[in-house]
Design a protein around this motif. Structure first.
Motif, mmCIF file in Angstrom:
data_model
loop_
_atom_site.group_PDB
_atom_site.id
_atom_site.type_symbol
_atom_site.label_atom_id
_atom_site.label_comp_id
_atom_site.label_asym_id
_atom_site.label_seq_id
_atom_site.Cartn_x
_atom_site.Cartn_y
_atom_site.Cartn_z
ATOM 1 N N SER A 93 -6.378 5.721 4.383
ATOM 2 C CA SER A 93 -6.284 7.408 4.583
ATOM 3 C C SER A 93 -7.019 7.856 3.328
ATOM 4 O O SER A 93 -7.957 8.776 3.209
ATOM 5 C CB SER A 93 -4.833 8.076 4.134
ATOM 6 N N GLU A 94 -7.080 7.035 2.034
ATOM 7 C CA GLU A 94 -7.956 7.256 0.816
ATOM 8 C C GLU A 94 -9.286 6.909 0.952
ATOM 9 O O GLU A 94 -10.213 7.558 0.621
ATOM 10 C CB GLU A 94 -7.347 6.701 -0.271
ATOM 11 N N LYS A 98 -2.591 -0.998 4.717
ATOM 12 C CA LYS A 98 -1.882 0.149 4.849
ATOM 13 C C LYS A 98 -1.799 0.881 3.489
ATOM 14 O O LYS A 98 -2.212 0.250 2.582
ATOM 15 C CB LYS A 98 -0.442 -0.293 5.431
ATOM 16 N N ALA A 99 -0.613 1.637 3.528
ATOM 17 C CA ALA A 99 -0.392 2.531 2.103
ATOM 18 C C ALA A 99 -0.097 1.731 1.124
ATOM 19 O O ALA A 99 -0.381 1.816 -0.168
ATOM 20 C CB ALA A 99 0.346 3.630 2.361
ATOM 21 N N THR A 100 0.787 0.580 1.625
ATOM 22 C CA THR A 100 1.080 -0.407 0.453
ATOM 23 C C THR A 100 0.177 -1.178 -0.193
ATOM 24 O O THR A 100 0.307 -1.779 -1.365
ATOM 25 C CB THR A 100 2.023 -1.566 1.294
ATOM 26 N N ASP A 101 -1.120 -1.130 0.400
ATOM 27 C CA ASP A 101 -2.015 -1.818 -0.447
ATOM 28 C C ASP A 101 -2.316 -1.263 -1.894
ATOM 29 O O ASP A 101 -2.926 -1.913 -2.701
ATOM 30 C CB ASP A 101 -3.556 -1.801 0.434
ATOM 31 N N LYS A 102 -1.932 0.008 -2.032
ATOM 32 C CA LYS A 102 -1.866 0.529 -3.337
ATOM 33 C C LYS A 102 -1.476 -0.132 -4.293
ATOM 34 O O LYS A 102 -1.664 -0.349 -5.461
ATOM 35 C CB LYS A 102 -1.510 2.051 -3.328
ATOM 36 N N ARG A 137 -12.010 2.361 10.603
ATOM 37 C CA ARG A 137 -10.876 2.823 9.801
ATOM 38 C C ARG A 137 -10.146 4.061 10.385
ATOM 39 O O ARG A 137 -8.957 4.161 10.104
ATOM 40 C CB ARG A 137 -11.302 2.985 8.371
ATOM 41 N N GLU A 193 -2.107 3.965 13.209
ATOM 42 C CA GLU A 193 -0.876 3.590 12.141
ATOM 43 C C GLU A 193 0.034 4.820 11.812
ATOM 44 O O GLU A 193 1.138 4.447 11.647
ATOM 45 C CB GLU A 193 -1.450 3.009 10.911
ATOM 46 N N ASP A 246 -6.335 4.279 11.110
ATOM 47 C CA ASP A 246 -5.306 5.183 10.471
ATOM 48 C C ASP A 246 -4.922 6.051 11.399
ATOM 49 O O ASP A 246 -3.575 6.407 11.208
ATOM 50 C CB ASP A 246 -6.507 5.945 9.395
ATOM 51 N N LYS A 252 -6.967 0.684 -2.243
ATOM 52 C CA LYS A 252 -6.976 2.188 -1.621
ATOM 53 C C LYS A 252 -6.590 1.875 -0.297
ATOM 54 O O LYS A 252 -6.730 1.018 0.404
ATOM 55 C CB LYS A 252 -8.221 2.964 -1.638
ATOM 56 N N SER A 253 -5.606 2.854 0.316
ATOM 57 C CA SER A 253 -5.174 3.061 1.657
ATOM 58 C C SER A 253 -6.237 3.462 2.575
ATOM 59 O O SER A 253 -7.203 4.070 2.171
ATOM 60 C CB SER A 253 -3.938 3.859 1.751
#
Length: 313
Positions: free
Chosen positions: A14-15, A2-6, A267, A274, A271, A11-12
């Motif tokens: 999405s990235e 998830k985005a929290t992986d940053k 992915r 999610e 994405d 990288k999320s």
């Protein structure tokens, strides 16, 4: 993932998929997109393990999608022959409950299909709410393959006055409007072009002929299409230019590396799901209390059965 992986320096999703995403066709050129991943992305063993992780995550999301029952996800896979559509479907969905996935493959229209509009056969198998639908090819064949071979239009029995040069622009506009309609009705559309090079396709076609178990996949039509490669690429480019949108984006995925392509498709699906913030339905307090009371009775019933069994010995 998830985005929290940053926060962990990762990288999320999405990235990770952003380099392949096309939200607008303005200025899009297919030649700007590579057919093979960069050196840092081409680790097959690593990508295989990551795909296993993605498969588990996708399975969990599909359960929530089904339980909530409000959204549907449609994945459209397009690409030249041997680009890996079948393999992507098999490997990406291997861990997902087959009861929650509908796969539809589209060949040249025939029978009752040619008696309807060109979107009809795809509309008939759109995923229901709570399900994932996968199209192996789709209505995009009507603006790609049929555009390269316009003689196929003769089989569709359209009025002659509607078969002019404007038909391709009209069909592309119809598709764009239709995909907006799907989005407005809770069907999340993600379109994926598996972007294979002509050289890699040659290797895979030759491998089919050399493998007795895969020779059945080989068709002389594959060679026919190879001779029209620039025309196919041009048709795909115009299709993406005309139909890419934020609501129904395209992803041009490097397909020369199968493990990487499959991982990227997974992915993309994760994405998309999610982004829906799916959750299992909550139970009202009165219903929860009734459920706990029923559970207590059930547990007591089980204990009584055990006591009865002991007395009978």
């Amino acid at each position: 993932m998830k985005a929290t992986d940053k926060k962990n320096g990762r990288k999320s999703l999405s990235e990770l998929i952003a380099p392949y995403r096309v939200d607008s066709g303005k200025g899009f050129r297919l030649k700007d997109y590579a057919t093979a991943p960069g050196n840092s992305d081409g680790d097959k063993d690593k990508n295989g393990k990551l795909l296993e992780e993605c498969s588990k995550r996708l399975s969990s999301l599909q359960e929530r999608l089904h339980a909530e029952g409000r959204w549907a996800l449609l994945l459209i896979l397009q690409g030249m022959d041997a680009s890996g559509k079948d393999g992507a479907i098999k490997n990406v969905m291997s861990g997902v409950d087959p009861q929650g996935v509908d796969v539809s493959s589209f060949k040249a229209p025939a029978g009752v299909e040619v008696e309807h509009d060109f979107l009809w056969r795809c509309a008939a198998v759109m995923p229901r709410r709570g399900r994932i639908g996968i199209f192996n090819r789709s209505y995009y064949e009507e603006v790609v393959a049929v555009r390269v071979y316009p003689q196929f239009l003769d089989n569709q029995r359209l009025p002659q006055s509607l078969m002019g040069k404007k038909i391709w622009g009209e069909r592309l506009a119809d598709i764009a409007q239709y995909e907006n309609y799907l989005a407005h009705n809770g069907i999340v559309v993600r379109k994926i072009m598996l972007n294979i090079s002509r050289e890699e396709q040659k290797k895979r076609l030759l491998a089919r002929v050399e493998d007795p178990d895969k020779m059945w996949k080989f068709s002389p039509d594959d060679l026919r299409d190879r001779q029209r490669w620039p025309e196919f690429m041009g048709a795909y480019e115009e299709a993406i230019q005309a139909t890419a949108s934020k609501a129904a984006p395209w992803f041009v995925v490097p397909a020369d590396d199968k493990p990487f392509a499959r991982l990227t498709v997974a992915r993309i699906a994760i994405d998309a799901l999610e982004g829906l913030d799916l959750a299992f339905p909550t139970v009202a307090p009165d219903k929860a209390a009734a459920a706990r009371e029923a559970a207590a009775r059930l547990a007591a019933e089980s204990n009584l059965g055990n006591k009865a069994a002991k007395k009978g010995r």
